[in-house]
Scaffold this motif. Structure first.
Motif, short mmCIF file in Angstrom:
data_model
loop_
_atom_site.label_atom_id
_atom_site.label_comp_id
_atom_site.label_asym_id
_atom_site.label_seq_id
_atom_site.Cartn_x
_atom_site.Cartn_y
_atom_site.Cartn_z
N GLN A 13 96.50 115.16 82.20
CA GLN A 13 97.37 115.13 83.72
C GLN A 13 96.65 114.27 84.57
OE1 GLN A 13 100.64 117.11 84.36
NE2 GLN A 13 100.62 116.73 81.99
N GLN A 14 96.31 113.04 84.34
CA GLN A 14 95.46 112.18 85.35
C GLN A 14 96.47 111.05 85.53
OE1 GLN A 14 91.65 111.89 83.90
NE2 GLN A 14 90.90 114.02 84.13
N LEU A 15 96.15 110.21 86.48
CA LEU A 15 96.54 108.72 86.83
C LEU A 15 95.41 108.02 86.59
CD1 LEU A 15 99.35 109.00 89.36
CD2 LEU A 15 99.69 108.95 87.06
N GLY A 18 103.43 118.74 87.57
CA GLY A 18 104.75 118.32 87.56
C GLY A 18 105.06 117.09 87.09
N ASP A 19 106.04 116.36 87.60
CA ASP A 19 106.51 115.04 86.92
C ASP A 19 105.43 113.55 87.15
OD1 ASP A 19 107.89 113.04 85.63
OD2 ASP A 19 109.51 113.08 87.18
N LEU A 20 104.65 113.31 86.36
CA LEU A 20 103.78 112.26 86.15
C LEU A 20 104.30 110.96 86.60
CD1 LEU A 20 100.82 113.26 83.84
CD2 LEU A 20 100.83 113.32 86.08
N GLU A 21 105.61 110.61 85.87
CA GLU A 21 106.20 109.55 85.93
C GLU A 21 106.65 109.29 87.52
OE1 GLU A 21 107.14 106.88 84.03
OE2 GLU A 21 105.82 107.34 82.44
N ALA A 22 107.28 110.25 88.15
CA ALA A 22 107.63 110.17 89.47
C ALA A 22 106.65 109.88 90.41
CB ALA A 22 108.45 111.46 89.90
N LEU A 23 105.27 110.52 90.11
CA LEU A 23 104.16 110.34 90.86
C LEU A 23 103.61 108.75 90.79
CD1 LEU A 23 102.03 110.99 92.91
CD2 LEU A 23 100.65 111.97 90.90
N TYR A 41 106.60 116.79 91.75
CA TYR A 41 104.96 116.71 91.35
C TYR A 41 104.16 117.35 92.66
CZ TYR A 41 105.10 112.25 94.12
OH TYR A 41 105.35 111.51 95.18
N PHE A 42 103.01 117.74 92.25
CA PHE A 42 101.95 118.13 93.33
C PHE A 42 100.60 118.06 92.88
CE2 PHE A 42 99.52 121.78 95.17
CZ PHE A 42 99.88 121.57 96.48
N VAL A 43 99.77 117.72 93.71
CA VAL A 43 98.26 117.06 93.65
C VAL A 43 97.64 118.24 94.35
CG1 VAL A 43 96.50 115.40 94.14
CG2 VAL A 43 98.79 114.40 93.62
N SER A 66 102.91 103.46 92.88
CA SER A 66 103.04 102.14 92.63
C SER A 66 103.75 101.24 93.74
CB SER A 66 103.54 101.77 90.99
OG SER A 66 104.91 102.09 91.26
N LYS A 67 104.79 101.96 94.03
CA LYS A 67 105.71 101.32 95.37
C LYS A 67 104.71 101.37 96.60
CE LYS A 67 109.89 103.04 93.72
NZ LYS A 67 110.98 103.98 93.90
#
Length: 125
Positions: free
Chosen positions: A104-106, A79-84, A47-49, A89-90
């Protein structure tokens, strides 16, 4: 496809479509002192921000319900939102991160913008 952007602190290279490689200033300095011929070590993310046009991180705070509910929103994600979400979260020790796939937001519950900006900066974005 390879396109490189270099600045004083960071080098970004798009290596494979869908993955992004990052080299940090500390990694580059360590490679220079070790005089290694292999060059800097790259960290690859799925992913990339993207930063805004004024080079700030796209982390915003939204206030709802008469100023009783605060949300932190991370925009401009590719990119991959789940991976981000799992990496964030970790890092934040928080499992209340939602994905808005259409935009495409969290969305993170609470006012966590300072922590999110610090984590994104440490990660090289």
């Amino acid at each position: 496809m390879f396109c490189a952007i270099s600045s004083r602190h960071l080098q970004l290279a798009r290596v494979v479509p869908g993955t992004f490689a990052r080299a940090y200033e500390s990694t580059l300095a360590a490679a220079d002192t070790a005089a290694s011929s292999s060059g800097p070590q790259l960290v690859t993310y799925p992913y990339f921000v993207h930063r805004t046009r004024f080079q700030s991180l796209p982390v915003y705070t939204d206030v709802k319900n008469g100023k009783t509910r605060k949300l932190t929103i991370v925009r401009r994600i590719e990119g991959d939102l789940e991976a981000l979400r799992s990496d964030m979260s970790k890092a934040l020790s928080d499992s209340s991160i939602q994905i808005k796939k259409a935009s495409q937001q969290l969305v993170i519950k609470g006012e966590r913008s300072d922590e999110v900006r610090a984590w994104l900066t440490r990660s090289g974005f």
